[in-house]
Each structure stands twice: as structure tokens, then as C-alpha cells.
Design a protein around this motif. Structure first.
Motif, short mmCIF file in Angstrom:
data_model
loop_
_atom_site.label_atom_id
_atom_site.label_comp_id
_atom_site.label_asym_id
_atom_site.label_seq_id
_atom_site.Cartn_x
_atom_site.Cartn_y
_atom_site.Cartn_z
N HIS A 7 0.83 -1.21 0.00
CA HIS A 7 0.00 0.00 0.00
C HIS A 7 0.86 1.26 0.00
N SER A 8 1.91 1.28 0.82
CA SER A 8 2.76 2.48 0.90
C SER A 8 3.49 2.73 -0.41
N THR A 9 3.96 1.66 -1.06
CA THR A 9 4.63 1.82 -2.35
C THR A 9 3.70 2.43 -3.38
N MET A 10 2.48 1.96 -3.44
CA MET A 10 1.52 2.44 -4.44
C MET A 10 1.13 3.89 -4.18
N VAL A 11 0.98 4.25 -2.92
CA VAL A 11 0.63 5.64 -2.60
C VAL A 11 1.78 6.58 -2.94
N LEU A 12 3.01 6.20 -2.58
CA LEU A 12 4.17 7.03 -2.91
C LEU A 12 4.32 7.19 -4.41
N ALA A 13 4.19 6.08 -5.17
CA ALA A 13 4.29 6.15 -6.62
C ALA A 13 3.17 7.01 -7.22
N PHE A 14 2.00 6.97 -6.58
CA PHE A 14 0.88 7.78 -7.06
C PHE A 14 1.22 9.27 -6.99
N TRP A 15 1.76 9.72 -5.85
CA TRP A 15 2.05 11.15 -5.71
C TRP A 15 3.20 11.58 -6.62
N ILE A 16 4.15 10.71 -6.83
CA ILE A 16 5.21 11.03 -7.80
C ILE A 16 4.62 11.21 -9.19
N THR A 17 3.68 10.34 -9.54
CA THR A 17 3.03 10.42 -10.85
C THR A 17 2.19 11.69 -10.97
N VAL A 18 1.46 12.00 -9.92
CA VAL A 18 0.61 13.21 -9.94
C VAL A 18 1.45 14.47 -10.18
N ILE A 19 2.66 14.49 -9.67
CA ILE A 19 3.53 15.67 -9.81
C ILE A 19 4.17 15.72 -11.20
N PHE A 20 4.72 14.59 -11.66
CA PHE A 20 5.57 14.63 -12.84
C PHE A 20 4.84 14.31 -14.15
N LEU A 21 3.78 13.51 -14.12
CA LEU A 21 3.09 13.18 -15.36
C LEU A 21 2.50 14.40 -16.05
#
Length: 379
Positions: A334-348
């Protein structure tokens, strides 16, 4: 902020978006490569064709890298099963892609006709083999792959490369090639003039009915000729990932019943066939942007059809249905997916804005006069 079930669904959507972006952009790149030796009759005409995608092909190919990286981070079990079991097939895709950067960068370094003709055929291979192999992969995702998991969740692939080449999978490979070539012909029509434009129109007119017939055959085969597994018992959708904590039967309700259970999903295959039909009808005429946009709608529709049909499966096991991987039991923590989500929200969004900027700057028809004027800077 997001519970485990919600973030899993969000990432299923996000990875689907990345896959669709790859199909839309790299799709016409592949199509341009396939059409290059046939629409370009002279060296100058082929340079015009190459330069319709010359400024953007590298950026478009990054979507494939992003797709592989996202699967590795979010669905590690899927990544491990695909890239180990289908090692030979993945290497073939990789080796075919090697032709593209070398072909683009080295083709015009020498004026020798034999040199340039050889690289033209290299670009043809780099544009033709990947969509065929990716189509074969999609076909096998629907049929199921021969793998199983042991009690330690180690993956064992039970098949061979040649077993992937079943009649249905080969039909999907041909359909993938027709799709990218048709999409590329519409893109070439949009960005070219004169004789190249006219030949692209002829290609659209010729390829459209073949693509629609192939897609119809694939859909009919899926709905009446292939069994769909069904999950009869599983752990909660918010439970930790363990693919063996479920019960799956190999012959479920069927693909039609799956769509009938959620009637709104029929909009995807209808959009796919309807989009390509409209693209063909408009592409035969004077429409440029409209025909290409309808082709894009068709690609989105077909991609969504595959996603909806498989849901919640990510990989179906044909030899041990219980080992099939779903988005509920093959994901990272769960923590990996949430962290990756916020990275995606910023950079995508930054990537999308930059991509939009690049296309706006380089947009316009590529002509022979433009290539001759900037002969030393263009491909």
C-alpha cells in the motif's frame, strides 16, 4: 488518504492510460516505419516520410519504458511472470526496436543508395515486428499463459515460445500490425502534401476494411470460441497480495456474460469498431485531423475492450487458474503504491505539457522543399 482497494483501482486506471498513450503515439510511429518502403519511391520522398515523426519518435517510445517501469513498481508479480516466461518474445521486441534509433540516426549520414536503402528496410522491420509481437502477446493474455505459482509464490513458466503462436494469437498479431499501419497512414496523410499525401490516402482506403474485418474476427472468436475463467472465492479486495488466496474455475460464465453483467462496457468495442469505421470513411476524403482523431478513438476503444474484458485479471494462467494474477492480489504494498501515485501526480502533467509544447512547435506539413532546405539538420 486512499485505502488499499482504492489505490489498486487507481493504478489499474493509470497504467491503462500509459498503455493507451503508448498505443496512440508509438502506434503511428510504427505505422510510418511499415509504410516507408512502399509509399516512398525516391530517397527524397522517404526522407519526407521519416521526418513526419523525426522530432517526436524518441519521446513517443518513452511511453513503453514508462509502462514497463510502472508494471515493475506496481505489479511486480506480473512483471516477473511476463519478463521471465516470455523472455525470448520480449528480446525479439527489444531487438526489433534496436533498428529504429540506428535507422533514424544513421540513414542520412551517407549518400550511398545501398546504405540508405538498407536502413529503410531496418526501419521497416523496427516498425513492423513490434506491433505483431505485441498483438500476439495481447492474444495470449486473453487465452491465458501456461504458468503456475508454488507455495512460496515463485513463478514457473510451463510453455515455450512456439506455443505462443496459436492461430488466435497470430490473428491478434496481424490485427495489431493493421492497426498501427492504418493509424500511421492517417498520420502521414495529415502531415504530408502532394504525391505522398495521395499515396497515404490510398493506403487508408486499402487498410481500413481489412482492419475492421480483422477486429470483428477477433471479437467474434473471443465471444464464442474462448473460455473465460471465473473467480468463485477470494480474499477481500483490501487484503495483502497473495494470488493463491482465491478459488478460480477455468470455464466461467464466458466473455459475453461478463459484458452483459456490466452493459456499459459494450461502449468500448463499439467505440473501437465505430472509430475505425469513421476514420476510414473520413480518411478516404479530404479530412485530416478528424480522420486521425477517430482512429485514436478506435485505439482507445480497443484498449478499453481488452482491459474491461480481463478485469480484474492481469494475467490468466491456462494451466493453473488459481495462479492467475489479479489487481487485487498481485500488487505492491500500500505504501509503495501511494508514494508512486504522488510522484506520478507531480511529474506526469509536466511530461504531458512538455509533449504538447513539442508537438505545437514542430507541427505542420513536411514537404520536399523543407527537407532540401534543412538537409543537414533533418533526417
Amino acid at each position: 488518504m486512499f485505502d488499499y482497494e482504492t489505490i489498486r483501482v487507481i493504478w489499474w486506471v493509470l497504467i491503462g492510460v500509459v498503455g493507451i498513450a503508448f498505443a496512440l503515439t508509438e502506434g503511428f510511429d510504427f505505422g510510418i516505419g511499415t509504410l516507408l518502403p512502399f509509399i516512398g519511391k525516391t530517397d527524397l520522398e522517404r526522407r519526407v516520410i521519416i521526418n513526419t515523426v523525426g522530432a517526436t519518435w524518441e519521446g513517443n517510445q518513452v511511453w513503453l519504458v514508462l509502462l514497463g517501469g510502472a508494471i515493475f513498481a506496481i505489479w511486480p508479480a506480473v512483471y516477473a511472470t511476463l519478463f521471465s516466461g516470455l523472455y525470448a518474445a520480449m528480446l525479439l521486441v527489444l531487438f526489433a526496436l534496436f533498428f529504429r534509433p540506428a535507422g533514424f540516426d544513421y540513414r542520412s549520414k551517407l549518400e550511398n543508395p545501398g546504405w540508405r536503402n538498407a536502413w529503410d528496410w531496418a526501419l521497416f522491420l523496427g516498425g513492423t515486428l513490434p506491433p505483431v509481437l505485441i498483438g500476439v502477446l495481447v492474444g495470449n493474455l486473453i487465452l491465458g499463459l501456461p504458468f503456475h505459482l508454488d507455495q512460496d509464490l515463485r513463478t514457473f513458466y510451463d510453455g515455450s515460445f512456439w506455443a505462443l503462436l496459436s492461430p488466435f494469437a497470430l490473428l491478434c498479431g496481424v490485427t495489431g500490425l493493421l492497426l498501427t499501419t492504418f493509424h500511421g497512414a492517417l498520420f502521414l496523410k495529415w502531415r504530408s502534401e502532394d504525391v505522398i499525401h495521395d499515396r497515404a490516402v490510398l493506403a487508408v482506403e486499402f487498410l481500413g476494411p481489412m482492419l475492421i474485418a480483422a477486429l470483428s474476427a477477433v471479437m467474434l472468436w473471443v465471444f464464442i470460441g474462448i473460455d473465460r475463467p471465473e473467480i468463485t472465492q477470494m480474499a477481500g479486495t483490501g487484503a495483502p497480495s497473495n494470488p493463491l488466496h482465491k478459488t478460480v474455475v477455468g470455464n466461467g460464465a464466458g466473455w459475453i456474460e461478463h459484458f452483459m453483467q456490466y452493459p456499459w462496457m459494450w461502449s468500448a468495442p463499439l467505440a473501437g469498431l465505430g472509430g475505425f469505421a469513421m476514420a476510414w470513411w473520413m480518411g478516404k476524403g479530404e479530412s485530416r485531423m478528424g480522420a486521425f482523431l477517430f482512429s485514436s478513438v478506435g485505439i482507445v476503444g480497443i484498449a478499453l475492450s481488452v482491459g474491461f474484458a480481463l478485469f480484474p485479471f492481469l494475467l490468466i494462467s491456462s494451466t493453473d487458474p488459481k495462479s492467475s494474477l489479479t489487481l487485487w492480489d498481485a500488487s505492491s504494498s500500500h505504501s509503495t503504491m501511494v508514494l508512486a501515485f504522488w510522484i506520478t501526480v507531480i511529474f506526469l502533467p509536466i511530461v504531458l505539457l512538455y509533449t504538447r509544447f513539442v508537438y505545437r512547435i514542430i507541427w505542420g506539413s513536411v514537404t520536399e522543399a523543407a527537407v532540401l532546405k534543412d538537409s543537414h539538420t533533418l533526417y
